[in-house]
Design a protein around this motif. Structure first.
Motif, PDB file in Angstrom:
ATOM      1  N   LYS A  78       0.824  -1.193   0.000  1.00 12.67           N
ATOM      2  CA  LYS A  78       0.000   0.000   0.000  1.00 12.67           C
ATOM      3  C   LYS A  78       0.867   1.255   0.000  1.00 12.67           C
ATOM      4  N   GLY A  79       0.215   2.385  -0.218  1.00 13.53           N
ATOM      5  CA  GLY A  79       0.925   3.660  -0.185  1.00 13.53           C
ATOM      6  C   GLY A  79       1.417   4.089  -1.544  1.00 13.53           C
ATOM      7  N   SER A  80       1.800   5.361  -1.648  1.00 13.31           N
ATOM      8  CA  SER A  80       2.222   5.926  -2.929  1.00 13.31           C
ATOM      9  C   SER A  80       3.726   5.936  -3.119  1.00 13.31           C
ATOM     10  N   TYR A  81       4.481   5.576  -2.100  1.00 16.97           N
ATOM     11  CA  TYR A  81       5.938   5.608  -2.201  1.00 16.97           C
ATOM     12  C   TYR A  81       6.499   4.223  -1.914  1.00 16.97           C
ATOM     13  N   VAL A  82       7.257   3.702  -2.866  1.00 13.40           N
ATOM     14  CA  VAL A  82       7.930   2.414  -2.704  1.00 13.40           C
ATOM     15  C   VAL A  82       9.365   2.562  -3.189  1.00 13.40           C
ATOM     16  N   SER A  83      10.215   1.666  -2.756  1.00 13.52           N
ATOM     17  CA  SER A  83      11.639   1.769  -3.066  1.00 13.52           C
ATOM     18  C   SER A  83      12.036   1.041  -4.333  1.00 13.52           C
ATOM     19  N   THR A  84      11.136   0.213  -4.887  1.00 15.68           N
ATOM     20  CA  THR A  84      11.467  -0.565  -6.079  1.00 15.68           C
ATOM     21  C   THR A  84      10.434  -0.304  -7.169  1.00 15.68           C
ATOM     22  N   PHE A  85      10.889  -0.468  -8.413  1.00 16.09           N
ATOM     23  CA  PHE A  85       9.980  -0.283  -9.543  1.00 16.09           C
ATOM     24  C   PHE A  85       9.018  -1.456  -9.659  1.00 16.09           C
ATOM     25  N   LEU A  86       9.542  -2.677  -9.581  1.00 20.43           N
ATOM     26  CA  LEU A  86       8.694  -3.862  -9.674  1.00 20.43           C
ATOM     27  C   LEU A  86       8.068  -4.156  -8.321  1.00 20.43           C
ATOM     28  N   PRO A  87       6.800  -4.479  -8.268  1.00 20.70           N
ATOM     29  CA  PRO A  87       6.164  -4.820  -6.994  1.00 20.70           C
ATOM     30  C   PRO A  87       6.811  -6.047  -6.357  1.00 20.70           C
ATOM     31  N   GLN A  88       6.877  -6.053  -5.047  1.00 21.61           N
ATOM     32  CA  GLN A  88       7.440  -7.196  -4.323  1.00 21.61           C
ATOM     33  C   GLN A  88       6.463  -8.368  -4.321  1.00 21.61           C
ATOM     34  N   SER A  89       5.202  -8.065  -4.356  1.00 18.43           N
ATOM     35  CA  SER A  89       4.176  -9.112  -4.414  1.00 18.43           C
ATOM     36  C   SER A  89       2.977  -8.572  -5.187  1.00 18.43           C
ATOM     37  N   TYR A  90       2.188  -9.495  -5.724  1.00 20.12           N
ATOM     38  CA  TYR A  90       1.083  -9.103  -6.591  1.00 20.12           C
ATOM     39  C   TYR A  90      -0.249  -9.579  -5.998  1.00 20.12           C
ATOM     40  N   THR A  91      -1.308  -8.835  -6.318  1.00 19.55           N
ATOM     41  CA  THR A  91      -2.628  -9.160  -5.808  1.00 19.55           C
ATOM     42  C   THR A  91      -3.705  -8.574  -6.712  1.00 19.55           C
ATOM     43  N   LEU A  92      -4.884  -9.146  -6.630  1.00 18.78           N
ATOM     44  CA  LEU A  92      -6.050  -8.609  -7.339  1.00 18.78           C
ATOM     45  C   LEU A  92      -6.935  -7.782  -6.421  1.00 18.78           C
ATOM     46  N   ASP A  93      -6.506  -7.607  -5.178  1.00 17.61           N
ATOM     47  CA  ASP A  93      -7.332  -6.894  -4.201  1.00 17.61           C
ATOM     48  C   ASP A  93      -7.603  -5.448  -4.607  1.00 17.61           C
ATOM     49  N   LEU A  96      -6.494  10.468  -5.099  1.00 19.39           N
ATOM     50  CA  LEU A  96      -5.149  11.010  -4.890  1.00 19.39           C
ATOM     51  C   LEU A  96      -5.133  12.149  -3.870  1.00 19.39           C
ATOM     52  N   GLU A  97      -6.273  12.475  -3.287  1.00 19.24           N
ATOM     53  CA  GLU A  97      -6.281  13.477  -2.227  1.00 19.24           C
ATOM     54  C   GLU A  97      -5.615  12.918  -0.978  1.00 19.24           C
ATOM     55  N   LYS A  98      -5.078  13.797  -0.150  1.00 20.09           N
ATOM     56  CA  LYS A  98      -4.212  13.354   0.949  1.00 20.09           C
ATOM     57  C   LYS A  98      -4.904  12.436   1.939  1.00 20.09           C
ATOM     58  N   GLU A  99      -6.227  12.570   2.108  1.00 14.47           N
ATOM     59  CA  GLU A  99      -6.916  11.714   3.065  1.00 14.47           C
ATOM     60  C   GLU A  99      -7.205  10.321   2.505  1.00 14.47           C
ATOM     61  N   TYR A 100      -7.078  10.140   1.179  1.00 16.83           N
ATOM     62  CA  TYR A 100      -7.369   8.851   0.571  1.00 16.83           C
ATOM     63  C   TYR A 100      -6.156   8.184  -0.065  1.00 16.83           C
ATOM     64  N   ILE A 101      -5.116   8.919  -0.343  1.00 16.28           N
ATOM     65  CA  ILE A 101      -4.039   8.418  -1.192  1.00 16.28           C
ATOM     66  C   ILE A 101      -3.338   7.203  -0.611  1.00 16.28           C
ATOM     67  N   ASP A 102      -3.187   7.138   0.715  1.00 12.27           N
ATOM     68  CA  ASP A 102      -2.463   6.007   1.296  1.00 12.27           C
ATOM     69  C   ASP A 102      -3.208   4.698   1.079  1.00 12.27           C
ATOM     70  N   GLY A 103      -4.524   4.711   1.198  1.00 17.22           N
ATOM     71  CA  GLY A 103      -5.290   3.481   1.054  1.00 17.22           C
ATOM     72  C   GLY A 103      -5.810   3.216  -0.340  1.00 17.22           C
ATOM     73  N   TRP A 104      -5.842   4.257  -1.194  1.00 16.34           N
ATOM     74  CA  TRP A 104      -6.463   4.115  -2.508  1.00 16.34           C
ATOM     75  C   TRP A 104      -5.492   4.290  -3.669  1.00 16.34           C
ATOM     76  N   TYR A 105      -4.199   4.464  -3.395  1.00 13.18           N
ATOM     77  CA  TYR A 105      -3.267   4.755  -4.480  1.00 13.18           C
ATOM     78  C   TYR A 105      -3.176   3.602  -5.485  1.00 13.18           C
ATOM     79  N   THR A 106      -3.028   2.374  -4.999  1.00 14.43           N
ATOM     80  CA  THR A 106      -2.946   1.238  -5.915  1.00 14.43           C
ATOM     81  C   THR A 106      -4.296   0.977  -6.597  1.00 14.43           C
TER      82      THR A 106
END
Length: 284
Positions: A41-56, A240-250
């Motif tokens: 979750k979240g809008s900032y990650v350290s890698t380009f490729l996801p570490q794990s994948y999901t359909l959630d 992408l608003e600040k109150e939603y971005i952490d949970g809704w970015y993906t």
């Protein structure tokens, strides 16, 4: 260095340049698709490729409607885009045919006026259009959809230039022969010109559908705080608003992938008509 070798080197250089440009063009699309399947979750990650994948992320769009009702936004946009597409295509093709085939007093002044108005972006009239719609009661409840359809299709006839240019390529002798046989202008338009104009009809349909489907500015101004009338563009922006971005970015990335599917399907279904449009026009 021989001419043949020089030509081969030039071709290799051109292909390498095109490959780099293609990668630059495809890279953002690939990133959005990968992000839509990212489990972190979240809008900032350290890698380009996801570490794990999901359909959630896709499942969340259609199940978690407590804050952002994506299915309703999708249906709102689809309804608005379909009706706007139908009206816009009819207005554009009718105006283009009249300007191409008919001679009337205000023909050239209208084309000049339309060209001048086309130089100004449509959102310059946004506030005036909103107050006009508000005055006639189209800015509340389900009538917001009607207001958006009117906004997207009302000025469509000003974009006649490409369609008119296509109609100009159809021989006028066909119209003259039909008139001699007793056809009216409407029958000529619907029975002769339209069947010979499939490429421009498909182009008009695609552009008329994509405008409402992707528009944000007019939809945001007219919908305002009416969350039940939001379109997908407003919904993605809200994610992408600040109150939603952490949970809704993906989920935002998943929504971006989903809204591209109708455009892709529409194009794949209609592209075969591009070549077939005038294949038998002259022979017939």
């Amino acid at each position: 260095m021989s001419h043949k070798t020089s030509k081969k080197i030039k071709n290799v250089a051109i292909h390498c340049l095109l490959a780099v440009l293609a990668f630059i063009w495809v890279f953002p699309i690939l990133w959005v698709i990968l992000t839509s399947f990212r489990a972190e979750k979240g809008s900032y990650v350290s890698t380009f490729l996801p570490q794990s994948y999901t359909l959630d992320n896709y499942i969340k769009l259609f199940t978690d409607t407590s804050i952002l009702n994506f299915p309703q936004m999708f249906m709102n946009t689809l309804i608005i885009a379909i009706f706007s597409c139908i009206l816009s295509a009819f207005y554009v093709l009718s105006a283009s045919y009249c300007l191409s085939r008919l001679k009337f007093k205000m023909r050239k002044p209208y084309m000049n006026m339309a060209m001048i108005l086309g130089l100004f972006p449509s959102f310059m009239s946004m506030i005036a259009v909103y107050f006009i719609l508000k005055a006639v009661g189209l800015t509340e409840g389900s009538l917001i959809r009607v207001a958006l359809v009117l906004c997207y299709s009302g000025g469509a006839a000003l974009s006649f230039q490409i369609s008119k240019g296509f109609f100009d390529t159809i021989p006028k002798e066909i119209d003259e022969a039909a008139l001699i046989d007793g056809c009216t202008r409407w029958r000529i338009f619907t029975r002769i010109t339209i069947p010979l104009s499939k490429p421009i009809i498909i182009y008009t349909i695609l552009t008329s559908f994509m405008g409402p489907w992707l528009d944000f500015i007019f939809a945001k101004v007219i919908c305002r705080a009416n969350a039940d009338q939001y379109t997908v563009a407003i919904g993605l922006w809200k994610m992408l608003e600040k109150e939603y971005i952490d949970g809704w970015y993906t989920s935002f990335a998943a929504g971006a992938v989903l809204i591209s599917i109708p455009i892709a399907i529409l194009f794949l279904c209609l592209q075969r008509f591009y070549v077939d449009g005038l294949s038998g026009a002259v022979k017939g």
